[in-house]
Structure formats: structure tokens, C-alpha cells
Scaffold this motif. Structure first.
Motif, PDB file in Angstrom:
ATOM      1  N   ASP A  26       0.829  -1.207   0.000  1.00  7.91           N
ATOM      2  CA  ASP A  26       0.000   0.000   0.000  1.00  7.91           C
ATOM      3  C   ASP A  26       0.864   1.259   0.000  1.00  7.91           C
ATOM      4  O   ASP A  26       0.630   2.189  -0.783  1.00  7.91           O
ATOM      5  CB  ASP A  26      -0.917  -0.018   1.230  1.00  7.91           C
ATOM      6  N   SER A  27       1.885   1.305   0.850  1.00  4.64           N
ATOM      7  CA  SER A  27       2.771   2.475   0.901  1.00  4.64           C
ATOM      8  C   SER A  27       3.510   2.645  -0.422  1.00  4.64           C
ATOM      9  O   SER A  27       3.656   3.766  -0.928  1.00  4.64           O
ATOM     10  CB  SER A  27       3.789   2.335   2.033  1.00  4.64           C
ATOM     11  N   ARG A  30       1.033   4.150  -2.732  1.00  4.09           N
ATOM     12  CA  ARG A  30       0.544   5.470  -2.313  1.00  4.09           C
ATOM     13  C   ARG A  30       1.608   6.546  -2.524  1.00  4.09           C
ATOM     14  O   ARG A  30       1.297   7.661  -2.937  1.00  4.09           O
ATOM     15  CB  ARG A  30       0.139   5.406  -0.831  1.00  4.09           C
ATOM     16  N   TYR A  31       2.845   6.231  -2.228  1.00  2.00           N
ATOM     17  CA  TYR A  31       3.931   7.202  -2.402  1.00  2.00           C
ATOM     18  C   TYR A  31       4.463   7.186  -3.836  1.00  2.00           C
ATOM     19  O   TYR A  31       5.464   7.820  -4.123  1.00  2.00           O
ATOM     20  CB  TYR A  31       5.057   6.927  -1.406  1.00  2.00           C
ATOM     21  N   TRP A  39       1.092   6.739 -11.889  1.00  2.00           N
ATOM     22  CA  TRP A  39       1.738   6.145 -10.719  1.00  2.00           C
ATOM     23  C   TRP A  39       2.633   4.997 -11.150  1.00  2.00           C
ATOM     24  O   TRP A  39       2.536   4.488 -12.268  1.00  2.00           O
ATOM     25  CB  TRP A  39       0.706   5.649  -9.697  1.00  2.00           C
TER      26      TRP A  39
END
Lengths: 459, 459
Positions: A26-27, A30-31, A39
Motif C-alpha cells: 500500500d505504501s 501510495r507514495y 503512478w
């Protein structure tokens, strides 16, 4: 995307601790995205708290030739901080201290993770502000503003980010901490590394501290809204306004299609070919004179109507139309390519005429508005992103917009930066020799090419 | 000093013609000195007329690894253009065309040999001016202003040279022509090479064209002269004045010894510990308000007396004292070391106190005055250059002045640049890593180190 070397992972996990070194899916996702809606998966996310930790990350990445992508708040529109080649995303979100407020020196020392709006709140009691005012001010970080040389409407009077930085501490791609400039406004001492690093989008060095130039808050604002027959009349007014000693605090333009869009969405604006929003700031004694002078300069051939807002409430009404514009754009088409091109002020009419011709040729709405005093217009190509033919036409129109801007002696970006979105147009904007000089400077500060590879400079 | 390779001589003599390639002893001496009173013999002097000729000179020098020293009008105070290692001095005096005046874009395009004052004359009919106003404005060239990031009293409101440049064309030490920036005031497109080259004193590239940011001429000026008990009271007033939204057009400081000197020379000034000269500019309607606001801010603890000059003649009287100062300095002692140091505005009292202590310790008059709004003071160490002991004491005091400035978080030069005069203090002003980054950038743009070797960066 790659597997990180075990040694690097172990070193940095230990150095940064469990909340400073994230490897969960997830990180990493997300980043790995920004406001371009693009992305990629980072291999890991580093969240350092100190300069020493930043140095440790840079050195570990350099030792293993792993890409290192510095990241502010992720509000860029250019995919500047998307890790397309994987590697380590280094978020500066936890380096968010205001180190010092120095009102007597009209400067503040901050870490890069401080949000623009948080700084403004901290400065307000001192009667000061930091001029850069991108529309993302509530969300974006000072570090991101510095990385992209962010602007906003106030830049016409107060300058963009580069004009409001006095000094930097940064970590180069070699892992060295460099410090240049400081709490002073005049400097002829050695090479100006600070302003070189501003706007380099994390490709030359990672900014870990900045000394920011502050401006005294004006007591009051007052504004004008002027409608013109066409863009040429409005641009002539812009030149008249900018020829006055008292530079307006804002000078915003909207083209015919922007005005038509506002009218369709129920805004109370007349049918006109162009609009200017003009604002003065100052003190209560002199503001009426400034407003009158701006009104005199706005007057001229092609003026259709002029509204004056001498106080805050009236001003809010005038600015409501400008604020309504971005949401209104979404009502035309779901897809939008928004480029922040720049042309010399005298070429604004040619830009607007050229954009109108492209809209006709590609059969797509193109809406232009923005910071006329700087010749910095947002050109929005609107299309249905579910329609393959429209998407193709929008993508085909984009290079024509840049070609138009460059033919008018303008440049690709006024405040968003290049990232990857405009990278492939750099070879049209600069000669091979100029690009070679930029690449040589990149190699000088980032000898192994680990810092945000693939951004700004074309392959 | 060396013999130039025959091939280089022949190539450039032919390329530049007899009036563009000088090798007589008088020319080699005359183009080898500047206002530091230091000189060295050039091996030859090149006087190109075109960018192509500049490129030819750079390439020939690079091919033979011969030093190449770019030169403006020779008014530098730092020996920045003195050819200590011989080589070719490249004077830009004949590249002195104003290429374009673009009032609608508030910019001018000039060659580097245009004199500052000549540009101001050309701009006056358009109601515009270029802000940098060094005291040598009648004699110095725009190219020299760019090379040193020159300033002057107006910088407090309008910025120094770097702040008033929009774009450059330059020839790197590799012999490549690079072009960056242009006729626009907002730019987030790639690396900012233009502002990096400004202030690099001919060590990175030779500027062959500049696009300059112009400012509208104010209708009128009005001023104040305020005397204070001591430097601390005056510095507190400087901070109050700089906290106001309307920045003064000039804000000059004189210390106690400067005032005493003026009194000894018959100037009509009271006995006081410090003086501020404060000027506002603007239009006839609002100037009285600005003047009143500055007077209010000048008022405060330690104010001894305040004179107001609301019109031009009264203003000239107030400024007469400032203008009398430099000639008066010569009446104290024949020798002068004049350094243009910078400190944060809040540290001006500490600087002045420190300088007074050094004057006592070294038993020499030290006079401090200058651009208080920028914290940029001229510290003048006065000595008898025919007296070996005084000369030695003056030379011993100088590093202590720089140490004081750096301890106060200031920097070595605000507007003169480094040249060789301050080069050996650079290692105190910057960390080894920061100097290494500067050297890497030098190597990136000047790979063979031919451009103005031995200047700015310490060995």
C-alpha cells in the motif's frame, strides 16, 4: 521496478526504523503517484526525520546505483515524483519543522515538509507572508514548491518561488551536504547554487532546509474586473497596466471560451472576448489611488465593461468567477490536458488566436486562462477520455500547443515544471548545446545519476 | 605569462583582424588592469564583434589550453579580470549594441559591452529603467554588472543584477553557445543556467547577450535623513522600515566614524552615532503617504533628528552628504581596503560594534556605510600605504573583518564579487563539500579550466 539489494534494505531499515522505512504494498503504491494521475510502484519508501538520515539514504542508494526519488506532498501535475524505474521514494513529509521565524530579517528557515499553508498561518501573527501561492497551497509542501519553482497569481508582483528563496541546504547525488545563501538578500559570493537547485525537481540535490524571503502583508486589497472585445484588447491593457510603477498584486486573464463556459454555468458575466481580473494591494491611505490608476490603465480600445471592488466582499464576488472556472471545466469533458505555458506578454494575443485555431482544427474545446501579467497561461485541452478518437486528437493537439508557444519565443512551463509530462519537448525548447550543459551540471552534482532519473531532461 | 602558440596567434589574428587582435605592449598592459589597481600583462587582447568571433576565441584557447579572461569595462575592485597567468584577455567592449527594446514586454535585449548608463539613457524615453545602479554606472558595462552580480542603493527595492535578468546567451568554456530564459518573467522549464552564470565572474561562460528585466520609472522621489544615538537604534529602525509593505527605494546607513569624517570635512550634519538615508519613490498622489509612513517607521528609541526632503532640490541636499563620503575618505589616509560584506539586517549593530573594536585593536580608522536595507555594508579599512607597519596592520585586520561577518552568519560580498581579492576567504565562507560542488560545476561548463583561472574558487 527491481528488487532492492539486501544490504541496502537492511542498512536503511535499521537506520530509519519501522516508521521510517516502508515496504508494504500500500505504501509503495501510495507514495508512487502524484496529481498527474500517473503512478508506479516504489520498491521502498524512506521517511527520514533528519539531514543525517537523508544523507544515509542517498549514500546507500548511490552505493547500489538505486534510483532515489524525492517527494513532497505529491501535488505535482507532471509525474515529477513518480518512480517509473522503481527505486526508493524519499518522502520529506516528516521533516516538517519551522526551524526559525526571523521577522527582523524578513525570513524564515524551514524544513521541506512544511506545508505552504502551515507556513502562512505561522507568519500571519508577524504581519508577514511567503509569496508563492499555487492553487494547491493548502496541500502542497514548501519542498515541492522549491523543487518545481511553483508560482501562482501573486507572482506578478512578488515573484515565483525562486525569487523568494535566500538560501538552501541540500544533499547532492554524491551524498554531500551543501549550504549556500542565508538570511540576507544580496549575495555576490561564489556560484549561486541555491537558485540552480530551485526548479530542478529533485534531479540535482535533495533540499533539506530553506531560508525563505518573506514579504510584509498588505493591509488591504481592492480589485477590478474588466471585459474586453477580444484578447488583443485585453493584452494591450495588460501591457499598459504593467508599464505603471505600481505593479498589480494579481493580473489574471480569461479567454472567450472560459467566459462562455462561465456563462453556461450561470455566472453573472457579460458576453465578451476576454476578461482581466486586476488586483492592487497596499495600505488604506493609498489603495484608492492604486485602484484608480489600474482602472485608468484598464481603460482603452476594446473595453466592454469594468467593475470595481473596493472592499473585501465585492472582491470575493469578482473572484468567484475565477474560482468557478476549474470546477466548470469538468462539466465540458471528463478529460483535461492542462499546460502552464509562458509567452512574452506582447504575444498573448497570438497565443490565444493560435489556440483558437487549434481548437477548430482538432475539433476540441480549448480553454485558456491564467497569469497574464507574467504571460503564463493555462491552456486546457478538453476531451472525453473514454473516447479513443477524442483522446488521440487531444494528444495530437498538445505538441502543436508547445510548437506554437516556442514559435512565439515562449517556454514550456511557468510554474508546474517539466517532470515527464513535458520532458520530450525539452529538445524543442533548448538547443542541443544548452541541453548538454544541463546534462553536464546534472552529472556534476549527481555523478551516478541516481536522483529522479528520467525526469526533466530528455533521454 | 607565456608565449602564445603560433597557431593560435595566426588563427585569431586572421579571424579578428588588426583592430580585433592586439598584441602591442600598451594594449596588453591597459587591458590587464582593473579598479583594484592590480594588473598583469595579457599575452594578447581579443576584441570580438560577434558571437561567432567569441566562439572562435574560446575554441582556439581551449585547443591550446590558454587562459581566457573575459573583460567588461575594467571597473571591478577585486582584480577579477586581471590576467595573472597571462593568456588572452577578451574585451567585450565592441559588442555594445542594444539589440532590442521591448517596452510592451518590459525587457531589453543587449550585448554585454553596452554601458549601464547608455542603457538607462536609451530606456528613459520609454519611461523604463534597469535597476542595477553601481556607483560606477557611467563607466561600467552591463556584461560586468552581470559577471559580478552588481548592486547599488536601489537593490533594496528592485533587487541586484541577478534579480533583473530574464535570459542569457553565453559561450561556455567548451566553446558551446547556450541560450536560456527569454522575454518572460516566469520560468519552470529545466535548469536555471542564466542565473547561475550571473555572478560567476567569467569563470563558467562568457555572456554574449542578455535579456534584462526593466522597471517602470517612478514619477518622483522623496527622502528622509535620520540621525540616531547609535548603530543599534538605527538598525532597529531599519527593521521597522523593512517590515512595511512599501519597501523604500533606498535605505543607506553611515556609522559614527563616517559621520565624524563628514563633520570634519565641513558637511552640515549633527554629531550622532549613526545615520540613515531613506528614500521612497512612486507617483505624486501617493508619495506623501509613503514618506509619512517611512518617517513614522524611522521614529523610535534613539532617534536624534529627522530631516524630510519632499522635493528634488531638498533631496539633493540630503544626498550630498552621502556623495561627499567617498572623496572624504581619501582625506583620512591614502590607502583603503573597501570590502562589501553582508550580514542579516538584525546583525548590523553587531557588525558595527565588531568593526569599532577592530579599529581600536589595530589602531586604524575603519569607516562603515552602505546599503542597510540589504545588510550590505562597505567596511573601509584606512591606512597609509607608504607606511609598512600600517599596511601590515590593515592587511591583518582584513581577515578579522571577514571572520566577524561569517560569525554573524553573513557573507563575503554583496555586490563586488570575489575575484582574487576575497578568493582565499571562500574556504571559510563555504564548507569543503559546497566548494567541491562549485568546482564540479566549473568543470562541467569549462572542462579544461581555461575561463578566468584562479578567480572566485580557492586553489
Amino acid at each position: 521496478m527491481r528488487d532492492l539489494p539486501f544490504d541496502l534494505q537492511q542498512t536503511l531499515a535499521q537506520r530509519l526504523g519501522p516508521d521510517g522505512w516502508l515496504t508494504d504494498a500500500d505504501s509503495r503504491r501510495r507514495y508512487g503517484e502524484d496529481d498527474s494521475r500517473r503512478w508506479a510502484l516504489a520498491d521502498a519508501v524512506a521517511l527520514p526525520r533528519t539531514v543525517d538520515e537523508v544523507v544515509a539514504v542517498v549514500r546507500a542508494c548511490r552505493a547500489h546505483k538505486v534510483p532515489l526519488i524525492a517527494r513532497g506532498a505529491g501535488t505535482a501535475t507532471t509525474a515529477a515524483s513518480v518512480p517509473f524505474d522503481g527505486g526508493v521514494v524519499l518522502s520529506l513529509a516528516r521533516m516538517n519543522r519551522i526551524v526559525a521565524l526571523r521577522p527582523a530579517d524578513r525570513c524564515a528557515v524551514v524544513e521541506p515538509g512544511v506545508l505552504n499553508e502551515a507556513l502562512q498561518h505561522a507568519l500571519a501573527p508577524h504581519g508577514l507572508f511567503w509569496p508563492p501561492d499555487p492553487s494547491s497551497a493548502a496541500l502542497c509542501s514548501i519542498g515541492g514548491n522549491l523543487a518545481t519553482n511553483a508560482g501562482g497569481p501573486r507572482a506578478v508582483k512578488y515573484g515565483a518561488t525562486r525569487d523568494n528563496v535566500l538560501g538552501l541546504v541540500a544533499v547532492t547525488g554524491a551524498g554531500d551536504v551543501i549550504r549556500c545563501g542565508g538570511a540576507y538578500t544580496k549575495d555576490a559570493t561564489g556560484y549561486d547554487l541555491a537558485h540552480l537547485i530551485v526548479g530542478s525537481e529533485g534531479t540535482l540535490a535533495i533540499i533539506v532546509e530553506a531560508t525563505l524571503k518573506l514579504a510584509p502583508r498588505p493591509q488591504a486589497q481592492a480589485g477590478l474586473r474588466a471585459f474586453y472585445r477580444d484578447a488583443a484588447s485585453a493584452a494591450a491593457a495588460v501591457s499598459r497596466i504593467m508599464a505603471r510603477p505600481a505593479t498589480p498584486a494579481m493580473l489574471e486573464f480569461m479567454d472567450r471560451s472560459a467566459i462562455a463556459l462561465l456563462r453556461r454555468n450561470g455566472s453573472d458575466v457579460p458576453d465578451a472576448g476576454a476578461m482581466l481580473l486586476i488586483e492592487a494591494d497596499g495600505d488604506h491611505d493609498t489603495l484608492p489611488y492604486a485602484l484608480q490608476a489600474l482602472a485608468d490603465a484598464a481603460e482603452g480600445d476594446g473595453l466592454v465593461s469594468l467593475d470595481v471592488a473596493a472592499d473585501g466582499a465585492a472582491r470575493d464576488r469578482l473572484w468567484a468567477a475565477r474560482k468557478a472556472l476549474s470546477p466548470a471545466l469538468r462539466t465540458i469533458k471528463p478529460g483535461k490536458i492542462n499546460e502552464d505555458v509562458v509567452v512574452p506578454v506582447s504575444r498573448i494575443p497570438d497565443l490565444v488566436a493560435g489556440v483558437e485555431a487549434l481548437a477548430a482544427e482538432f475539433d476540441l474545446p480549448i480553454v485558456a486562462f491564467g497569469h497574464a501579467g507574467n504571460g503564463n497561461l493555462h491552456v486546457n485541452i478538453m476531451y472525453d477520455d473514454g473516447d479513443a478518437a477524442e483522446t488521440a486528437r487531444a494528444q495530437a493537439a498538445l505538441p502543436r500547443v508547445f510548437a506554437l508557444v516556442l514559435a512565439l519565443e515562449g517556454t514550456l512551463s511557468g510554474e508546474h515544471g517539466i517532470g515527464v509530462a513535458k520532458r520530450d519537448y525539452m529538445a524543442q525548447a533548448f538547443s542541443p548545446e544548452t541541453l548538454a550543459a544541463m546534462r553536464a551540471i546534472k552529472a556534476a552534482l549527481d555523478p551516478d545519476g541516481i536522483l529522479n532519473p528520467g525526469k526533466v531532461l530528455p533521454a
